[in-house]
Design an enzyme around this catalytic site. Structure first.
Site, short mmCIF file in Angstrom:
data_model
loop_
_atom_site.label_atom_id
_atom_site.label_comp_id
_atom_site.label_asym_id
_atom_site.label_seq_id
_atom_site.Cartn_x
_atom_site.Cartn_y
_atom_site.Cartn_z
N HIS A 177 0.93 -1.23 0.02
CA HIS A 177 0.00 -0.13 0.01
C HIS A 177 0.73 1.07 -0.07
CE1 HIS A 177 -3.74 -2.12 1.17
NE2 HIS A 177 -2.79 -3.16 1.77
N GLU A 268 3.46 -0.68 4.07
CA GLU A 268 3.15 0.77 3.54
C GLU A 268 4.52 1.29 3.05
OE1 GLU A 268 0.27 2.04 3.48
OE2 GLU A 268 -0.94 0.90 4.75
#
Length: 423
Positions: A177, A268
């Site tokens: 992400h 992330e």
């Protein structure tokens, strides 16, 4: 038109260019790679999105560890396409890549949400891309062991992934992400039970999850330095327990761990959800060593087969490590194989099946990634059960898969698989 695209994106003997590829271009690229490297790649569909975009994956030999990478829009798609390009171009020339591909089946899904990618705007922090065409965040749509799932509506993309997880013995996984710079690990949710410890929701395999997260963060160019994005907190060593960061219901990494016995972390990888294309080469350079080191961790622990009295493989035998009581016990696949990611140490393992007396053995587990092989330890039941017993397996949530259709043509959300003849 196809020839022009191939010459633009894949120049002769050159690497994939750093740009954002739309769904059609991703499909064309994967088909071209599969055509150029047919002996080490495979591609097929596992389902479709709301707008009938195919989700593609491949079938492989059944005797190796199985890591998978998945991503949501947008930046993860770039990294995973670059990963495919890098590994295929360097197979048989780079010793590390060659050994990794000879010992590991690697599944790569460049986008789980192609509809979201097509609708996303190029805003750094606020993007429509996390939602599918029905306006649903797919990473909050999986069954959750901590809540009642009886009436939850599953999106077609989520059901396609769930069905796929039932058919492949995945061992290690990551989903990518953007929006922060941290490696997050299970659990993401809690109902206040014994797993809740000091503000974190701790799994029975917390030591392994921490190892996996640190492997990524410490091999990343800057993640481990506690750099923080402008709207984010600092993360010690660049890792965080998911629930300790924020509570998330219906997350994919909890589902994978609880019901698919696959340890997954969430990566992330960029403060900006849609960084400028000029920054993509640096983004790849920062993440490439971490991606490769993380995949190598699939060789942690112990693996093997469970056999019956006559030496035939036993399916659905429970494989339980003392001191690690999982919501759903790990069990053998259709070939009687089991995989258990464990740090180096001595472990007591019990295998159970209703037709046989339980068998307990102690094993000493070395550090497997350096040699690209987990410890191999097989079990063979010695006695039939004296009484009829029920195998206390954990049933998957009841899901109707009738709408997970396979399109006649590939129109690309694609899961791609790299593999070789295994050592």
């Amino acid at each position: 038109m196809l020839l022009f695209w191939v010459s633009l994106v894949m120049p002769m003997a050159g690497a994939l260019e750093f740009q954002y590829h739309n769904t059609t271009q991703v499909e064309q690229y994967l088909q071209e790679i599969n055509k150029n490297y047919p002996s080490i790649t495979h591609l097929h569909s596992i389902g479709q999105s709301v707008e009938a975009v195919a989700v593609n994956v491949s079938g492989l030999p059944k005797d190796s560890c199985n890591p998978i990478f998945r991503t949501d829009p947008v930046v993860g798609r770039v990294l995973l396409l670059q990963l495919i390009d890098y590994m295929t171009r360097n197979y048989m020339s780079d010793p590390f890549i060659t050994q990794l591909m000879k010992t590991t089946r690697i599944h790569i899904m460049p986008s789980m949400n192609p509809d979201g990618f097509e609708s996303s705007g190029r805003d750094c922090m606020y993007s429509q891309g996390r939602f599918n065409k029905n306006g649903v965040d797919l990473n909050r749509n999986f069954p959750d062991v901590f809540v009642n799932n009886d009436v939850e509506v599953r999106e077609i993309e989520v059901k396609a992934v769930m069905k796929w997880l039932e058919t492949e013995p995945f061992v290690l996984s990551a989903n990518l992400h953007g929006g922060a710079l941290v490696a997050s690990y299970a659990y993401d949710n809690s109902n206040g039970g014994s797993e809740l410890q000091g503000g974190s929701s701790i799994t029975p395999d917390d030591d392994v999850f921490v190892q996996l997260a640190k492997t990524y963060s410490f091999n990343h160019a800057s993640m481990q330095h506690e750099n923080k994005c402008s709207d984010s907190r600092e993360f010690t060593d660049g890792i965080i327990n998911g629930y300790g960061w924020y509570k998330l219901e219906g997350g994919m990494q909890d589902y994978n761990y609880v019901w698919a016995q696959c340890l997954e972390i969430t990566l992330e990888v960029s403060c900006c959800k849609f960084p400028p294309e000029s920054e993509l080469p640096d983004l790849w350079d920062a993440n490439k060593p971490a991606l490769l080191a993380y995949m190598q961790q699939v060789h942690l622990g112990v693996k093997g087969q469970v056999f019956d009295l006559n030496g035939a493989p036993v399916q659905n035998a429970l494989v339980e490590v003392e001191g690690r009581k999982n919501f759903c016990p790990f069990k053998t696949n259709s070939n009687g194989e089991y995989y258990r990611l464990l740090l180096p140490g001595t472990y007591t393992i019990t295998v159970r099946h209703p037709e046989y007396e339980p068998l307990t053995e102690t094993v000493s587990v070395p550090y497997g990634p350096d040699t690209f092989s987990a410890l191999t330890h097989n079990f063979r039941f010695l006695n039939s059960a004296s009484t009829t017993a029920t195998n206390t397996t954990c049933l998957l949530p009841d899901v109707n898969y009738s709408d997970v259709l396979l399109p006649d043509t590939l129109t690309a959300l694609s899961t791609f698989i790299l593999y070789t003849l295994l050592l």
